[in-house]
Design a protein around this motif. Structure first.
Motif, PDB file in Angstrom:
ATOM      1  N   PHE A  67       0.267   0.788  13.859  1.00 50.60           N
ATOM      2  CA  PHE A  67      -1.008   0.133  13.602  1.00 50.60           C
ATOM      3  C   PHE A  67      -1.197  -1.056  14.523  1.00 50.60           C
ATOM      4  O   PHE A  67      -0.236  -1.748  14.873  1.00 50.60           O
ATOM      5  N   GLY A  68      -2.464  -1.298  14.870  1.00 49.19           N
ATOM      6  CA  GLY A  68      -2.806  -2.525  15.564  1.00 49.19           C
ATOM      7  C   GLY A  68      -2.839  -3.688  14.589  1.00 49.19           C
ATOM      8  O   GLY A  68      -2.666  -3.506  13.379  1.00 49.19           O
ATOM      9  N   SER A  69      -3.080  -4.870  15.110  1.00 53.15           N
ATOM     10  CA  SER A  69      -3.052  -6.077  14.283  1.00 53.15           C
ATOM     11  C   SER A  69      -4.380  -6.352  13.601  1.00 53.15           C
ATOM     12  O   SER A  69      -4.477  -7.272  12.786  1.00 53.15           O
ATOM     13  N   TYR A 105     -11.351   9.771  13.269  1.00 54.56           N
ATOM     14  CA  TYR A 105     -10.068  10.014  13.883  1.00 54.56           C
ATOM     15  C   TYR A 105     -10.244  10.927  15.093  1.00 54.56           C
ATOM     16  O   TYR A 105     -11.282  11.583  15.269  1.00 54.56           O
ATOM     17  N   LEU A 122     -10.440   5.763   6.013  1.00 53.33           N
ATOM     18  CA  LEU A 122     -10.553   6.329   7.350  1.00 53.33           C
ATOM     19  C   LEU A 122     -12.015   6.449   7.756  1.00 53.33           C
ATOM     20  O   LEU A 122     -12.821   7.040   7.037  1.00 53.33           O
ATOM     21  N   TYR A 171      -6.740   6.758  15.154  1.00 53.49           N
ATOM     22  CA  TYR A 171      -7.527   6.612  13.940  1.00 53.49           C
ATOM     23  C   TYR A 171      -8.173   5.231  13.896  1.00 53.49           C
ATOM     24  O   TYR A 171      -7.624   4.259  14.406  1.00 53.49           O
ATOM     25  N   PHE A 183      -8.762  -1.616  11.425  1.00 53.81           N
ATOM     26  CA  PHE A 183      -7.458  -1.317  12.003  1.00 53.81           C
ATOM     27  C   PHE A 183      -7.522  -0.023  12.790  1.00 53.81           C
ATOM     28  O   PHE A 183      -8.051   0.986  12.323  1.00 53.81           O
ATOM     29  N   GLY A 218      -9.485  -4.508  -2.634  1.00 56.51           N
ATOM     30  CA  GLY A 218      -9.473  -3.603  -3.767  1.00 56.51           C
ATOM     31  C   GLY A 218      -9.721  -2.138  -3.435  1.00 56.51           C
ATOM     32  O   GLY A 218      -9.761  -1.301  -4.342  1.00 56.51           O
ATOM     33  N   MET A 219      -9.892  -1.830  -2.154  1.00 52.10           N
ATOM     34  CA  MET A 219     -10.207  -0.461  -1.772  1.00 52.10           C
ATOM     35  C   MET A 219      -9.194   0.125  -0.803  1.00 52.10           C
ATOM     36  O   MET A 219      -9.361   1.252  -0.323  1.00 52.10           O
ATOM     37  N   GLY A 220      -8.179  -0.600  -0.480  1.00 52.98           N
ATOM     38  CA  GLY A 220      -7.185  -0.099   0.458  1.00 52.98           C
ATOM     39  C   GLY A 220      -7.778   0.076   1.842  1.00 52.98           C
ATOM     40  O   GLY A 220      -8.731  -0.602   2.218  1.00 52.98           O
ATOM     41  N   LEU A 221      -7.210   0.985   2.601  1.00 56.24           N
ATOM     42  CA  LEU A 221      -7.735   1.319   3.913  1.00 56.24           C
ATOM     43  C   LEU A 221      -8.414   2.677   3.825  1.00 56.24           C
ATOM     44  O   LEU A 221      -7.848   3.625   3.263  1.00 56.24           O
ATOM     45  N   PHE A 276       0.829  -1.197   0.000  1.00 55.27           N
ATOM     46  CA  PHE A 276       0.000   0.000   0.000  1.00 55.27           C
ATOM     47  C   PHE A 276       0.867   1.252   0.000  1.00 55.27           C
ATOM     48  O   PHE A 276       1.801   1.370   0.807  1.00 55.27           O
ATOM     49  N   TYR A 330      -9.559   2.719  10.778  1.00 50.80           N
ATOM     50  CA  TYR A 330      -9.654   2.464   9.349  1.00 50.80           C
ATOM     51  C   TYR A 330     -10.395   1.139   9.143  1.00 50.80           C
ATOM     52  O   TYR A 330     -10.342   0.249   9.979  1.00 50.80           O
ATOM     53  N   GLN A 334     -10.575  -1.950   6.099  1.00 52.18           N
ATOM     54  CA  GLN A 334      -9.906  -2.454   4.911  1.00 52.18           C
ATOM     55  C   GLN A 334     -10.820  -3.417   4.181  1.00 52.18           C
ATOM     56  O   GLN A 334     -11.287  -4.416   4.747  1.00 52.18           O
ATOM     57  N   ARG A 355     -11.045  -8.698  12.582  1.00 55.19           N
ATOM     58  CA  ARG A 355     -11.790  -9.216  11.416  1.00 55.19           C
ATOM     59  C   ARG A 355     -13.235  -9.412  11.827  1.00 55.19           C
ATOM     60  O   ARG A 355     -13.539 -10.275  12.649  1.00 55.19           O
ATOM     61  N   PHE A 415      -4.816   6.161   1.797  1.00 60.61           N
ATOM     62  CA  PHE A 415      -4.180   4.989   1.190  1.00 60.61           C
ATOM     63  C   PHE A 415      -4.599   4.791  -0.253  1.00 60.61           C
ATOM     64  O   PHE A 415      -5.726   5.142  -0.652  1.00 60.61           O
ATOM     65  N   GLY A 416      -3.699   4.183  -1.021  1.00 58.62           N
ATOM     66  CA  GLY A 416      -4.066   3.687  -2.328  1.00 58.62           C
ATOM     67  C   GLY A 416      -4.820   2.383  -2.192  1.00 58.62           C
ATOM     68  O   GLY A 416      -5.005   1.855  -1.090  1.00 58.62           O
ATOM     69  N   GLN A 417      -5.222   1.836  -3.345  1.00 59.06           N
ATOM     70  CA  GLN A 417      -6.078   0.657  -3.352  1.00 59.06           C
ATOM     71  C   GLN A 417      -5.325  -0.629  -3.045  1.00 59.06           C
ATOM     72  O   GLN A 417      -5.934  -1.659  -2.765  1.00 59.06           O
TER      73      GLN A 417
END
Lengths: 116, 114
Positions: free
Chosen positions: B105-107, B48, B45, B33, B90, B40-43, A90, B35, B37, B110, A106-108
């Motif tokens: 970042f945390g782990s 925050y 926000l 923050y 996250f 295909g879309m990243g993370l 990322f 986030y 995930q 899910r 972030f990017g994808q």
């Protein structure tokens, strides 16, 4: 508003080949740029970051990235891929000051596959 | 040296149920923050908190609420879970030094909503 575009959702290379993962950003102010790696079912690990000190940034595991302001790019490279590099990568951008409060955009993501 | 701790790590909810995701950091960071995930879309926000006592919306806040209980803790609440909230969540914290933010970042949690 800032944005990040990663070109190519999947990249496949052979072991020992060059790795090139592309990242372009848009911003009206100087950015801070980051590359993170995520291995399956794990969290994010910082590979490297650009903070305006030097345009060529070296990170962990042999990765490096070059900030090119004229191209608004921050591509990630590694000369020789290893099987252990298989992961999702990322690119992310943030800004200092104002009301950014360090928010990362972030990017994808790009999934890197390494073939034997 | 725990960094950012998220609980739980896994959760399955039924549509309409509520739950709170917990996040705590031990680095004395001001900013925190949340986030999500998605493939295909990243993370992206969600919310925050720039400092203790303040919170603000991010890119995808609908369906969520947050609480910055103190400097260490920043929780995310789903009041009525929906299948669209199935994701990996996250939590992160950051501190600005020399003009540059450093992030931890945390782990992840899910979450599956059925």
């Amino acid at each position: 508003a800032q944005s990040v575009t990663q070109l190519g959702s999947h990249v496949s290379v052979s072991e020992g080949a060059l790795v090139l993962l592309r990242c372009n950003y848009s911003s009206s102010v100087p950015p801070y740029l980051f590359w993170y790696v995520q291995y399956p079912n794990q969290g994010l690990q910082l590979l490297l970051k650009y903070t305006s000190a030097a345009t060529l940034v070296k990170g962990i595991n042999g990765f490096e990235a070059e900030f090119k302001k004229s191209e608004t790019s921050f591509h990630l490279t590694k000369p020789s891929a290893h099987m252990s590099d298989a992961a999702e990568y990322f690119c992310a951008v943030s800004f200092a000051g104002g009301t950014s409060y360090g928010k990362l955009t972030f990017g994808q993501g790009t999934i890197l596959t390494v073939h034997p | 040296n725990a960094g950012v701790t998220q609980t739980p790590k896994f959760q399955v909810l039924k549509t309409g149920q509520s739950m709170t995701l917990q996040c705590a950091q031990d680095m004395n960071h001001n900013s925190m923050y949340w986030y999500r995930q998605d493939p295909g879309m990243g993370l992206r926000l969600i919310y925050y908190s720039a400092s203790e006592g303040t919170t603000d919306k991010g890119e995808v806040p609908n369906g969520y609420n947050v609480s910055r209980l103190n400097k260490r803790e920043f929780s995310l609440r789903l009041e009525s879970a929906a299948p669209s909230q199935t994701s990996v969540y996250f939590c992160a914290s950051s501190e600005r030094r020399g003009g540059v933010y450093g992030y931890t970042f945390g782990s992840g949690t899910r979450l599956t909503v059925v």
